[in-house]
Design a protein around this motif. Sequence first.
Motif, short mmCIF file in Angstrom:
data_model
loop_
_atom_site.label_atom_id
_atom_site.label_comp_id
_atom_site.label_asym_id
_atom_site.label_seq_id
_atom_site.Cartn_x
_atom_site.Cartn_y
_atom_site.Cartn_z
N THR A 229 94.73 -13.13 -12.26
CA THR A 229 95.78 -12.14 -12.06
C THR A 229 96.72 -12.07 -13.25
OG1 THR A 229 97.10 -13.74 -10.80
CG2 THR A 229 95.73 -12.20 -9.54
N LYS A 230 97.02 -13.20 -13.87
CA LYS A 230 97.87 -13.21 -15.06
C LYS A 230 97.14 -12.54 -16.23
CE LYS A 230 100.73 -16.02 -18.04
NZ LYS A 230 101.28 -17.32 -18.37
N ALA A 231 95.87 -12.85 -16.40
CA ALA A 231 95.09 -12.24 -17.49
C ALA A 231 94.99 -10.73 -17.31
CB ALA A 231 93.70 -12.85 -17.55
N ASP A 232 94.77 -10.31 -16.09
CA ASP A 232 94.65 -8.88 -15.82
C ASP A 232 95.98 -8.17 -16.06
OD1 ASP A 232 92.95 -6.67 -14.84
OD2 ASP A 232 94.46 -6.61 -13.25
N SER A 233 97.08 -8.78 -15.64
CA SER A 233 98.40 -8.21 -15.87
C SER A 233 98.69 -8.12 -17.36
CB SER A 233 99.47 -9.06 -15.17
OG SER A 233 100.75 -8.60 -15.50
N TRP A 234 98.37 -9.18 -18.11
CA TRP A 234 98.56 -9.18 -19.57
C TRP A 234 97.77 -8.03 -20.20
CZ3 TRP A 234 95.83 -9.26 -24.03
CH2 TRP A 234 96.51 -9.58 -25.20
N ALA A 235 96.53 -7.90 -19.80
CA ALA A 235 95.67 -6.86 -20.38
C ALA A 235 96.18 -5.47 -20.05
CB ALA A 235 94.23 -7.05 -19.88
N MET A 236 96.62 -5.25 -18.82
CA MET A 236 97.13 -3.93 -18.46
C MET A 236 98.39 -3.59 -19.25
SD MET A 236 96.29 -3.43 -14.41
CE MET A 236 97.05 -4.94 -13.85
N ARG A 237 99.29 -4.57 -19.42
CA ARG A 237 100.50 -4.33 -20.22
C ARG A 237 100.13 -4.00 -21.66
NH1 ARG A 237 103.37 -8.99 -20.48
NH2 ARG A 237 101.87 -10.15 -19.26
N ALA A 238 99.14 -4.70 -22.20
CA ALA A 238 98.70 -4.43 -23.57
C ALA A 238 98.08 -3.03 -23.68
CB ALA A 238 97.70 -5.50 -24.02
N ILE A 239 97.29 -2.65 -22.69
CA ILE A 239 96.68 -1.31 -22.71
C ILE A 239 97.75 -0.23 -22.63
CG2 ILE A 239 95.23 0.29 -21.39
CD1 ILE A 239 93.40 -2.16 -20.82
N PHE A 240 98.73 -0.42 -21.75
CA PHE A 240 99.82 0.56 -21.66
C PHE A 240 100.59 0.62 -22.98
CE2 PHE A 240 99.73 -0.09 -16.89
CZ PHE A 240 99.26 1.19 -16.61
N ALA A 241 100.82 -0.52 -23.62
CA ALA A 241 101.52 -0.54 -24.90
C ALA A 241 100.74 0.23 -25.96
CB ALA A 241 101.76 -1.98 -25.35
N LEU A 242 99.43 0.05 -25.97
CA LEU A 242 98.59 0.78 -26.92
C LEU A 242 98.65 2.28 -26.65
CD1 LEU A 242 95.49 -1.58 -26.95
CD2 LEU A 242 97.12 -1.25 -28.81
N ALA A 243 98.55 2.65 -25.40
CA ALA A 243 98.59 4.07 -25.05
C ALA A 243 99.94 4.68 -25.39
CB ALA A 243 98.28 4.25 -23.56
N ASN A 244 101.02 3.95 -25.10
CA ASN A 244 102.37 4.45 -25.40
C ASN A 244 102.64 4.52 -26.90
OD1 ASN A 244 103.09 4.85 -22.72
ND2 ASN A 244 103.82 2.76 -22.48
N ALA A 245 101.89 3.77 -27.68
CA ALA A 245 102.04 3.82 -29.14
C ALA A 245 101.22 4.96 -29.74
CB ALA A 245 101.62 2.48 -29.76
N GLY A 246 100.53 5.70 -28.88
CA GLY A 246 99.75 6.84 -29.36
C GLY A 246 98.40 6.46 -29.91
N ILE A 247 97.94 5.25 -29.62
CA ILE A 247 96.65 4.79 -30.11
C ILE A 247 95.56 5.34 -29.21
CG2 ILE A 247 95.22 2.75 -30.51
CD1 ILE A 247 97.97 1.29 -30.97
N ASP A 248 94.55 5.94 -29.82
CA ASP A 248 93.43 6.48 -29.05
C ASP A 248 92.62 5.31 -28.51
OD1 ASP A 248 91.34 7.87 -27.92
OD2 ASP A 248 90.46 8.47 -29.83
N ILE A 249 92.71 5.12 -27.20
CA ILE A 249 91.96 4.03 -26.58
C ILE A 249 90.74 4.55 -25.85
CG2 ILE A 249 93.90 2.43 -26.48
CD1 ILE A 249 94.31 3.21 -23.57
N GLY A 250 90.39 5.80 -26.15
CA GLY A 250 89.16 6.38 -25.61
C GLY A 250 89.13 6.37 -24.10
N ASP A 251 88.06 5.86 -23.56
CA ASP A 251 87.87 5.85 -22.12
C ASP A 251 88.40 4.59 -21.45
OD1 ASP A 251 86.59 8.32 -22.19
OD2 ASP A 251 84.64 7.40 -22.62
N VAL A 252 89.16 3.78 -22.18
CA VAL A 252 89.69 2.55 -21.61
C VAL A 252 90.77 2.90 -20.60
CG1 VAL A 252 90.89 0.40 -22.10
CG2 VAL A 252 89.18 1.25 -23.69
#
Length: 136
Positions: free
Chosen positions: A28-51
């Motif tokens: 659960t901690k790993a998944d939460s960390w990963a989701m926060r990182a993905i949101f940070a990437l998306a909010n930074a305007g980084i093309d994360i494709g189909d992720v």
Amino acid sequence: MSLKTKTVVIEKGRDAGKTFVITEMPVTKADSWAMRAIFALANAGIDIGDVKPEMGMMGFGQVALKALSSIKAEVGIPLLNELLDCVQIVPTGGTARNMEIDSDVQDVWTLFQLRKDALAIHIDFLAHGGLSTSNS
């Protein structure tokens, strides 16, 4: 099944010879960390494709370290530092204990290495065929 661990012996710099143990985050901690990182990437305007955030560590593994440099420091630094929560130091002749960064680590390269290895322990399954096919 127990959490994965990895022993890291620093080979260069001021921390040469020091031993660290990295333990995988609970799911659960790993998944939460990963989701926060993905949101940070998306909010930074980084093309994360189909992720998608629900892909957790699997999704993050697809964009990993290369993209982290595009995240704002106030978002990225806490994520990178949280990887260090997985690390314990093994004093000479002792047993693993929580790491006190400012007294146990003397070299910035060591922090980079420990973060890289902590991330790797969470996404190493990508090198072994990707998603689990378990039905249990």
